[in-house]
Design an enzyme around this catalytic site. Structure first.
Site, short mmCIF file in Angstrom:
data_model
loop_
_atom_site.label_atom_id
_atom_site.label_comp_id
_atom_site.label_asym_id
_atom_site.label_seq_id
_atom_site.Cartn_x
_atom_site.Cartn_y
_atom_site.Cartn_z
CG ASP A 32 -2.03 0.42 0.84
OD1 ASP A 32 -2.35 1.85 -0.41
OD2 ASP A 32 -3.09 0.94 1.61
CG ASP A 68 -5.87 5.81 -2.93
OD1 ASP A 68 -4.89 4.88 -3.08
OD2 ASP A 68 -6.93 5.26 -1.70
CB ALA A 83 -12.53 5.00 1.12
CB CYS A 94 -7.57 -23.32 14.17
SG CYS A 94 -6.98 -22.38 15.84
CB CYS A 123 -9.15 -23.42 18.72
SG CYS A 123 -9.04 -21.41 18.81
N1 GUN Z 1 -6.81 0.69 3.65
C1 GUN Z 1 -8.15 0.52 3.29
N2 GUN Z 1 -8.52 1.22 2.36
C2 GUN Z 1 -7.52 1.98 1.37
C3 GUN Z 1 -7.66 3.20 0.63
O1 GUN Z 1 -9.11 3.52 0.70
N3 GUN Z 1 -6.79 3.25 -0.40
C4 GUN Z 1 -5.68 2.48 0.08
N4 GUN Z 1 -4.77 3.10 -1.12
N5 GUN Z 1 -5.05 2.05 0.77
C5 GUN Z 1 -6.02 1.95 1.62
ZN ZN Z 2 -9.25 -21.58 16.51
#
Ligand code: GUN
Ligand code: ZN
Length: 646
Positions: free
Chosen positions: A88, A123, A194, A282, A285
């Site tokens: 990201d 963004d 978002a 799992c 657990c």
């Molecule tokens: N991680 C959670 N929401 C968003 C987003 O709207 N844009 C980006 N780039 N990362 C995110």
């Molecule tokens: Zn578990």
């Protein structure tokens, strides 16, 4: 590059090729801290679960030591993960702090320099409910940055793939516009951004609408990533709406708060500690009792809880994949949405988008249609049936009911005297089921409890409208009493050719048989239809046992081709592919130059060249929209080719 292997609803099991590294979707990318010292769960644990992770290039960039190391050894060595790393861009920090100390251009260049596999543009994550002007202004800036990033990638020949995020706040028309504009830029993956604040406040209906409105305007051949969605309770619905990728920071964030994820919601360790054992098996657990885990010191407890959270997260995704393969994704979604009324609300809104969703939903499935509540009345299978009922060229119709003690399929268990009358049996789920086609999926392949009167009411309006439709067409309509009484008064009768005519009309929309003389072959054991032959005993169609669709032989395909006008049911391939198809080889998406946009997945189709010469016939794997957009993978699984001389 992306191709579809299996599908159900808008969901798909796909193979995403990221510069030679192959990932099976749908999948989850665990969020990993770029600083190995800050990783809550050891990377060796992560490696066993996944081939793809996501980390943050902005944190790497602003932390001097990390930046220098990443630039020197690359992100894969820094993290200790040699498979796919997505990054990201700092947009999340931008959304949280209103500012970041890097330009959109710099962060793109940085992601390429440190060798990430998929980078993300910077963004602007516009929050929900802002003034529309603000959302528009932000979107313009996101689009500007998107163009800049794509141009940069092209100019400098960047190797990494790019995420082009869809923004637009809670304004659906802005989401649509964002998707259309981003689609033009040809990104590799389209995240929907978002939505975290919406998910945190359980505004799932808006999330569902944002996904669909984005999907409808995005190319079908690119994966969609639901940014920030890491709670397994949302996966089934999101996959059914066409999301292919998810990221999860949730597994850590929830663990930090002593919260325990399940596919039905979140539990607190505090509440669980008095139980003898965890509601999960799992490895975590199975090893700890809730009390033991509760009493561990904070750091260790956090790691262990995070590991459980990851296990259930992946388990749910695996369950979803199994459902896609089996054709029972809607059933799984209907189970999951009952975990919370806000999820049910999100599911209910799909009714308004069925015209779109139905185009992608396979015409046949391996498993029966299970009714799980009134929402099932609006599923694509039902929507499609009601549309296809209008394909039949009725002349005279009897409207009737059938008593409960007569088993389906009615056409196998009732005998009808008339050969030229359509009998429409009122049905609480499907509206009407024409007697002659009732073996076809899902008209016999469904299970439902006795419906409440209020549920039956839901189809009354459709039934009335359909009668109006018939009357407008000049069809004679008669109401008769329950059919079994009527049946008892008449003898056995054979009306096979009329039945086959109707089955073909329902399946293809045209009268294929016309006045042609046909015969049928029945199973010696069950008496059920097995084959349709011409006068000379050549097979035209086989009746496939589990869904009763009429599957053409070579002669059957020719008959379809003669009686269905171009371009219906046609997949047009280029000259290059022609000899291969005539040999009976499959149609790959890259050969398709045109097709009938109304083709649904798993329908029987005709493969032709640009002059509409019949080259072959087979099963569509992609729908009519996808055939034109995909460039990799199978488009039609060919049953047989047609040589030039034949
Ligand atoms: N991680 C959670 N929401 C968003 C987003 O709207 N844009 C980006 N780039 N990362 C995110
Ligand atoms: Zn578990």
């Amino acid at each position: 590059m992306f191709e579809i292997k299996y599908r159900d609803a808008l969901g798909r099991i796909g193979i995403l090729d990221i510069n030679g590294k192959k990932i099976e979707t749908p999948t989850i990318m665990p969020v990993i801290h770029p600083n190995p010292k800050k990783q809550v769960v050891p990377i060796d644990f992560i490696k066993k679960l996944t081939d793809i992770i996501i980390t943050n290039s902005y944190i790497t960039y602003i932390t001097k030591s990390l930046r220098e190391l990443a630039l020197k050894v690359g992100i894969h060595k820094l993290i200790g993960f040699d498979k796919v790393i997505v990054t990201d861009s700092g947009s999340f920090q931008l959304g949280t702090y209103g500012d970041v100390k890097v330009s959109p251009r710099e962060i793109i260049e940085f992601q390429e320099k440190i060798g990430v596999d998929v980078g993300t543009i910077l963004d602007i994550p516009t929050p929900p409910d802002v003034e529309k002007e603000k959302a528009e202004k932000d979107l313009e800036e996101t689009l500007r940055r998107a163009k800049e990033a794509i141009e940069l990638k092209r100019e400098k020949n960047f190797k990494m793939l790019l995420n082009g995020t869809i923004q637009g706040s809670t304004y659906l028309e802005l989401r649509q516009r964002a998707a259309r504009e981003m689609a033009k830029l040809n990104f590799d993956i389209y995240p929907i951004g978002a939505v975290v604040p919406l998910m945190e406040s359980y505004r799932f209906k808006e999330v569902a609408e944002i996904i669909i409105n984005s999907k409808m305007n995005l190319p079908t051949n690119k994966p969609v990533h639901l940014f920030g969605c890491g709670h397994p309770m949302l996966f089934a619905l999101a996959v059914a709406l066409g999301c292919d990728l998810f990221d999860s920071a949730a597994y850590i964030l929830y663990a930090k708060d002593d919260r325990y994820l399940t596919e039905r919601g979140t539990l607190s360790l505090e509440e669980l500690k008095d139980l003898k054992s965890f509601p999960c098996s799992c490895p975590i657990c199975s090893q700890y009792t809730p009390k033991e885990l509760y009493q561990l010191e904070k750091k260790e407890r956090e790691r262990i809880l995070a590991e459980h959270n990851l296990y259930v997260t992946f388990e749910e995704m695996n369950r979803i994949k199994e459902a896609i393969k089996n054709g029972s994704l809607w059933e799984l979604v209907e189970e999951r949405v009952r975990a919370h009324p806000k999820l049910l609300e999100a599911y209910r809104v799909l009714k308004n988008y069925m015209y779109y969703i139905e185009r992608f939903d396979p015409v046949i499935k391996k498993t029966a249609f299970f009714y799980s509540g009134v929402e099932s009345l609006f599923r694509p299978e039902v929507y499609r049936h009601k549309k296809r009922l209008k394909r039949i060229k009725y002349e005279k119709v009897y409207i009737t009911t059938v008593s409960k003690d007569i088993e389906r399929p009615y056409s196998e268990n009732l005998n009808v005297k008339e050969t030229d009358v359509d009998i429409l049996i009122k049905h609480p789920i499907f509206g009407y089921i024409p007697y002659y086609i009732d073996t076809i999926y899902p008209l016999s392949q469904h299970e439902a409890p006795e419906l409440y009167d209020f549920e039956k009411e839901i189809n009354k309006k459709f039934q009335e409208e359909f009668l109006e439709f018939l009357k407008k067409k000049g069809v004679k309509v008669l109401n008769i009493v329950e059919y079994n009484y009527y049946i008892n008064s008449i003898g056995k009768f054979n009306s096979d050719s009329f039945r086959i005519k109707r089955m073909l009309e329902y399946q293809y929309g045209y009268d294929i048989i016309k006045d042609k003389k046909i015969k049928v072959v029945r199973s010696k054991n069950t008496g059920r239809l097995r084959q349709v032959l011409d006068e000379n005993d050549n097979i035209l169609f086989s009746v496939r046992s589990h869904d009763n669709l009429l599957i053409p032989s070579k002669l059957g395909a020719k008959l379809l081709w003669e009686n269905i006008p171009f371009p219906k049911y046609r997949v047009v391939v280029n000259k290059e592919a022609e000899p291969f198809i005539r040999e009976g080889r499959n149609v790959f998406a890259k050969f398709v130059i045109d097709c009938d946009e109304d083709i649904r997945p798993y329908e029987e189709v005709l493969v032709v060249n640009e002059d509409d010469d019949l080259l072959g016939y087979g099963t569509a794997i992609l729908n009519g929209i996808e055939m034109k957009e995909f460039s990799t993978g199978l488009a039609v699984k060919v049953r047989g080719g047609i040589k030039c001389v034949e």
